[in-house]
Design a protein around this motif. Structure first.
Motif: not given
Length: 199
Positions: A73, A89, A125, A142, A194
């Motif tokens: 994400f 995401w 996400a 992330g 992403a």
């Protein structure tokens, strides 16, 4: 050639001293003493070169399970603050095959910031990951240290109640999932897809 008095400033071929030494009219020995003292002071004050910055994030131990799906994400807000906090995401299989992607805009009840976009992206996400894993393990990735640490170690965010609220929603969704779910920080280069979708 350099001035034989100060050893620093250039002088003309036909002159003994440089222009500065001639103007100050200092004896040769006095000039040399001053130059040596100045050089010594410079050496003392010289700082060691700073090490090159490297991308380091939260220490993530190696996973002790094979995830069914991996969800990357990212969030973006430009200008920050005050822009549109968008997020995206991407769901992939463990072998790297892209399964599905999605994007959205953060709820307008929250301040329009980059961190709002990141936390909103993480919440979305988690929802997407648990829906596609079908009971299997989920790995959420992330490049936001703040968001990942909030889930991994419960970082307090007393100064940002809106982020604390979003983090609590993320924990609630993750806690309600019966399968395993883990969070991992990755450098931005490993989160390019992403990042691209988030804008």
């Amino acid at each position: 050639p350099l001035c034989p008095c100060c050893g620093h400033n250039p002088r003309k071929e036909t002159e003994l001293k440089c222009g500065r030494c001639r103007r100050e009219n200092r004896p040769v020995q006095q000039i040399k003493a001053i130059r040596i003292d100045q050089i010594a002071v410079r050496v003392k004050k010289k700082r060691a070169p700073r090490p090159a910055k490297t991308a380091v994030g939260p220490k993530c131990p190696p996973l002790d399970f094979e995830p069914a799906v991996i969800v990357n994400f990212d969030g973006s807000c430009w200008p920050n603050p005050g822009g549109t906090p968008s997020f995206a995401w991407v769901i992939t299989s463990p072998d790297g095959k892209e399964i599905k992607d999605g994007d959205g805009i953060a709820d307008t009840i929250y301040p329009r910031t980059n961190n709002t976009a990141e936390f909103s992206g993480m919440l979305s996400a988690i929802h997407a990951g648990v829906c596609h894993a079908k009971g299997g393990a989920v790995l959420i990735r992330g490049d936001s240290e703040l968001a990942i640490n909030a889930m991994r170690s419960g970082w307090p965010m007393k100064k940002s109640p809106h982020l604390a609220d979003l983090a609590e929603k993320c924990r609630a969704v993750a806690g309600a999932y019966k399968g395993r779910i883990a969070f991992e920080w990755v450098p931005r280069e490993q989160n390019a897809r992403a990042d691209e979708l988030a804008g």
